[in-house]
Enzyme design. Structure first.
Site, short mmCIF file in Angstrom:
data_model
loop_
_atom_site.label_atom_id
_atom_site.label_comp_id
_atom_site.label_asym_id
_atom_site.label_seq_id
_atom_site.Cartn_x
_atom_site.Cartn_y
_atom_site.Cartn_z
N CYS A 65 -80.89 -44.38 10.69
CA CYS A 65 -81.26 -45.14 11.89
C CYS A 65 -82.64 -44.64 12.31
O CYS A 65 -83.34 -44.00 11.51
CB CYS A 65 -80.21 -45.05 12.98
SG CYS A 65 -80.04 -43.44 13.80
C1 RB5 Z 1 -82.48 -48.32 17.59
O1 RB5 Z 1 -83.54 -48.70 18.40
C2 RB5 Z 1 -82.27 -46.83 17.67
O2 RB5 Z 1 -81.69 -46.51 18.88
C3 RB5 Z 1 -81.42 -46.34 16.54
O3 RB5 Z 1 -82.02 -46.68 15.33
C4 RB5 Z 1 -81.19 -44.84 16.46
O4 RB5 Z 1 -82.39 -44.15 16.57
C5 RB5 Z 1 -80.19 -44.30 17.37
O5 RB5 Z 1 -79.93 -43.10 17.40
#
Ligand code: RB5
Length: 148
Positions: A65
């Site tokens: 993420c």
């Molecule tokens: C998405 O914007 C972001 O919150 C996600 O990719 C991650 O970083 C969450 O921990």
């Protein structure tokens, strides 16, 4: 070996490079998305990846993420999933050797593609030591899952 891969939109910029790396290491990839930079919710991808491992469709996985934090928090809610957020080589190796992690979490807004590929390489090469003290600790984690 089958490696599951999943990411949200924050992790998508690393996807092509990491799929290439995983395949170059001789593993088959189970690609669980996402497939664009359109916004999605990382828990859905953490669940898909964790479920693939629990059901035996993959032996381990890489989950990306933006920061790697949300993905690791979500993945660790699934029983039997041991997801470690590793942005340095020591953690990547030790997370496998000592903690028997089955998911490597990465943050695409934290590490660049070549460091991320290195971390995947290190993580995939490392093996759980099977040492008795680590087995004992893993058993206690299993007990936590059963208790709560
Ligand atoms: C998405 O914007 C972001 O919150 C996600 O990719 C991650 O970083 C969450 O921990």
């Amino acid at each position: 070996m089958v490696m599951a891969f999943a990411c949200d939109h924050g992790g998508f910029p690393l996807k092509a490079r990491l799929l290439q790396e995983i395949q170059a290491l001789g593993a088959e990839v189970l690609d669980l998305g996402t497939n664009s930079s359109a916004a999605v919710d990382y828990p859905d991808y953490a669940e898909a990846l964790g479920r693939a491992i629990i059901e035996g469709r993959a032996q381990a996985g890489v989950l990306v993420c933006g920061s790697g934090v949300g993905a690791s928090v979500a993945a660790n809610k699934l029983p039997g999933i041991r997801a470690g957020l590793c942005h340095d080589s020591f953690s990547a190796r030790q997370g496998r050797e000592d903690d028997d992690c089955n998911v490597l979490c990465l943050g695409a807004r934290v590490v660049g593609p070549e460091l991320a590929a290195d971390l995947v390489r290190i993580w995939m090469a490392a093996r759980f030591s099977g040492a008795q003290r680590h087995m004992r600790r893993l058993e206690k984690i299993h007990h936590l899952e059963e208790t709560y």
